[in-house]
Design a protein around this motif. Sequence first.
Motif, PDB file in Angstrom:
ATOM      1  N   UNK A  26       0.828  -1.202   0.000  1.00 37.75           N
ATOM      2  CA  UNK A  26       0.000   0.000   0.000  1.00 37.75           C
ATOM      3  C   UNK A  26       0.862   1.251   0.000  1.00 37.75           C
ATOM      4  N   UNK A  27       0.396   2.263  -0.705  1.00 41.79           N
ATOM      5  CA  UNK A  27       1.121   3.526  -0.763  1.00 41.79           C
ATOM      6  C   UNK A  27       0.822   4.335   0.492  1.00 41.79           C
ATOM      7  N   UNK A  28       1.822   5.025   1.005  1.00 41.29           N
ATOM      8  CA  UNK A  28       1.630   5.876   2.167  1.00 41.29           C
ATOM      9  C   UNK A  28       1.745   5.103   3.464  1.00 41.29           C
ATOM     10  N   UNK A  29       1.872   5.834   4.579  1.00 35.61           N
ATOM     11  CA  UNK A  29       2.024   5.185   5.879  1.00 35.61           C
ATOM     12  C   UNK A  29       0.753   4.480   6.337  1.00 35.61           C
ATOM     13  N   UNK A  30       0.950   3.401   7.092  1.00 33.50           N
ATOM     14  CA  UNK A  30      -0.186   2.637   7.597  1.00 33.50           C
ATOM     15  C   UNK A  30      -1.100   3.450   8.492  1.00 33.50           C
ATOM     16  N   UNK A  31      -0.528   4.427   9.207  1.00 37.54           N
ATOM     17  CA  UNK A  31      -1.339   5.226  10.122  1.00 37.54           C
ATOM     18  C   UNK A  31      -2.449   5.980   9.391  1.00 37.54           C
ATOM     19  N   UNK A  32      -2.185   6.423   8.171  1.00 38.39           N
ATOM     20  CA  UNK A  32      -3.205   7.163   7.421  1.00 38.39           C
ATOM     21  C   UNK A  32      -4.345   6.255   6.984  1.00 38.39           C
ATOM     22  N   UNK A  33      -4.017   5.038   6.566  1.00 36.02           N
ATOM     23  CA  UNK A  33      -5.060   4.068   6.196  1.00 36.02           C
ATOM     24  C   UNK A  33      -5.874   3.679   7.429  1.00 36.02           C
ATOM     25  N   UNK A  34      -5.187   3.462   8.553  1.00 32.07           N
ATOM     26  CA  UNK A  34      -5.872   3.147   9.810  1.00 32.07           C
ATOM     27  C   UNK A  34      -6.837   4.270  10.177  1.00 32.07           C
ATOM     28  N   UNK A  35      -6.345   5.507  10.118  1.00 38.99           N
ATOM     29  CA  UNK A  35      -7.152   6.684  10.454  1.00 38.99           C
ATOM     30  C   UNK A  35      -8.382   6.796   9.548  1.00 38.99           C
ATOM     31  N   UNK A  36      -8.163   6.582   8.272  1.00 40.34           N
ATOM     32  CA  UNK A  36      -9.273   6.666   7.307  1.00 40.34           C
ATOM     33  C   UNK A  36     -10.324   5.602   7.596  1.00 40.34           C
ATOM     34  N   UNK A  37      -9.879   4.372   7.873  1.00 40.78           N
ATOM     35  CA  UNK A  37     -10.823   3.289   8.157  1.00 40.78           C
ATOM     36  C   UNK A  37     -11.575   3.524   9.460  1.00 40.78           C
ATOM     37  N   UNK A  38     -10.893   4.043  10.467  1.00 41.20           N
ATOM     38  CA  UNK A  38     -11.558   4.337  11.738  1.00 41.20           C
ATOM     39  C   UNK A  38     -12.566   5.473  11.556  1.00 41.20           C
ATOM     40  N   UNK A  39     -12.230   6.456  10.761  1.00 41.52           N
ATOM     41  CA  UNK A  39     -13.126   7.589  10.515  1.00 41.52           C
ATOM     42  C   UNK A  39     -14.434   7.154   9.855  1.00 41.52           C
ATOM     43  N   UNK A  40     -14.395   6.064   9.106  1.00 42.64           N
ATOM     44  CA  UNK A  40     -15.609   5.555   8.452  1.00 42.64           C
ATOM     45  C   UNK A  40     -16.648   5.075   9.463  1.00 42.64           C
ATOM     46  N   UNK A  41     -16.207   4.834  10.703  1.00 40.21           N
ATOM     47  CA  UNK A  41     -17.115   4.358  11.750  1.00 40.21           C
ATOM     48  C   UNK A  41     -17.737   5.510  12.535  1.00 40.21           C
ATOM     49  N   UNK A  42     -17.417   6.733  12.172  1.00 43.75           N
ATOM     50  CA  UNK A  42     -17.856   7.888  12.954  1.00 43.75           C
ATOM     51  C   UNK A  42     -19.378   7.930  13.093  1.00 43.75           C
ATOM     52  N   UNK A  43     -19.824   8.169  14.335  1.00 40.17           N
ATOM     53  CA  UNK A  43     -21.244   8.234  14.632  1.00 40.17           C
ATOM     54  C   UNK A  43     -21.861   6.888  14.973  1.00 40.17           C
ATOM     55  N   UNK A  44     -21.113   5.825  14.825  1.00 40.89           N
ATOM     56  CA  UNK A  44     -21.643   4.478  15.054  1.00 40.89           C
ATOM     57  C   UNK A  44     -21.195   3.929  16.403  1.00 40.89           C
ATOM     58  N   UNK A  45     -22.017   3.014  16.955  1.00 36.11           N
ATOM     59  CA  UNK A  45     -21.734   2.375  18.237  1.00 36.11           C
ATOM     60  C   UNK A  45     -21.773   0.866  18.074  1.00 36.11           C
TER      61      UNK A  45
END
Length: 195
Positions: A26-45
């Motif tokens: 994958x291109x770019x650091x893993x932290x950015x992909x992690x952050x993006x995937x976690x952000x997709x859960x925003x508002x959910x429980x």
Amino acid sequence: MNKLTTVLITLLFLSFHAYPQRDQAPQGPGSLAFWENLSKLCGKSFEGEMLNASENDQFYGKKLVMHVRTCEDGKITIPFHVGDDHSRTWVLTMEEGNVIKLKHDHRHEDGSEDRVTQYGGISSNTGMARLQFFPADQETTDLIPYAATNIWWITLDDTTFSYNLRRINNDSSINVKFDLTREVETPPTPWGWED
């Protein structure tokens, strides 16, 4: 072709296709992909379970719910509700250099800060898209000396989010696994936070 040759060719083929080659990484650091995937859960429980709970554990027998409450620029807050206790919030911030900081915000019911709060760690590198490690930082060591060897880690994939803690030279650990395939009702506002 004998059986041994067939087995070796099959294993070679499988190993070549089972793991991405360096040029396919994958291109770019893993932290950015992690952050993006976690952000997709925003508002959910999501409801979770302790993987190694004992009857003496403070989480034992209680409903565990995480709520990805806010996803601001560079900051994600995740209240962790334990039964009727709404005192805990995990706060993740993106630091310079694309590393992630994890802090634990602990509040009393009246909203005031607990005596032990804002401990955690900063990832030592950009990590992976599905895994981030947080060794205890100096603030944690100063606040809770016995926690100097703490290592927290979070895993994230399409179906699960896990929060984990291990103290080096200690056999105890905390592992909470949340099922991302089933959303649950949004819990109350965590203590000390505003809507």
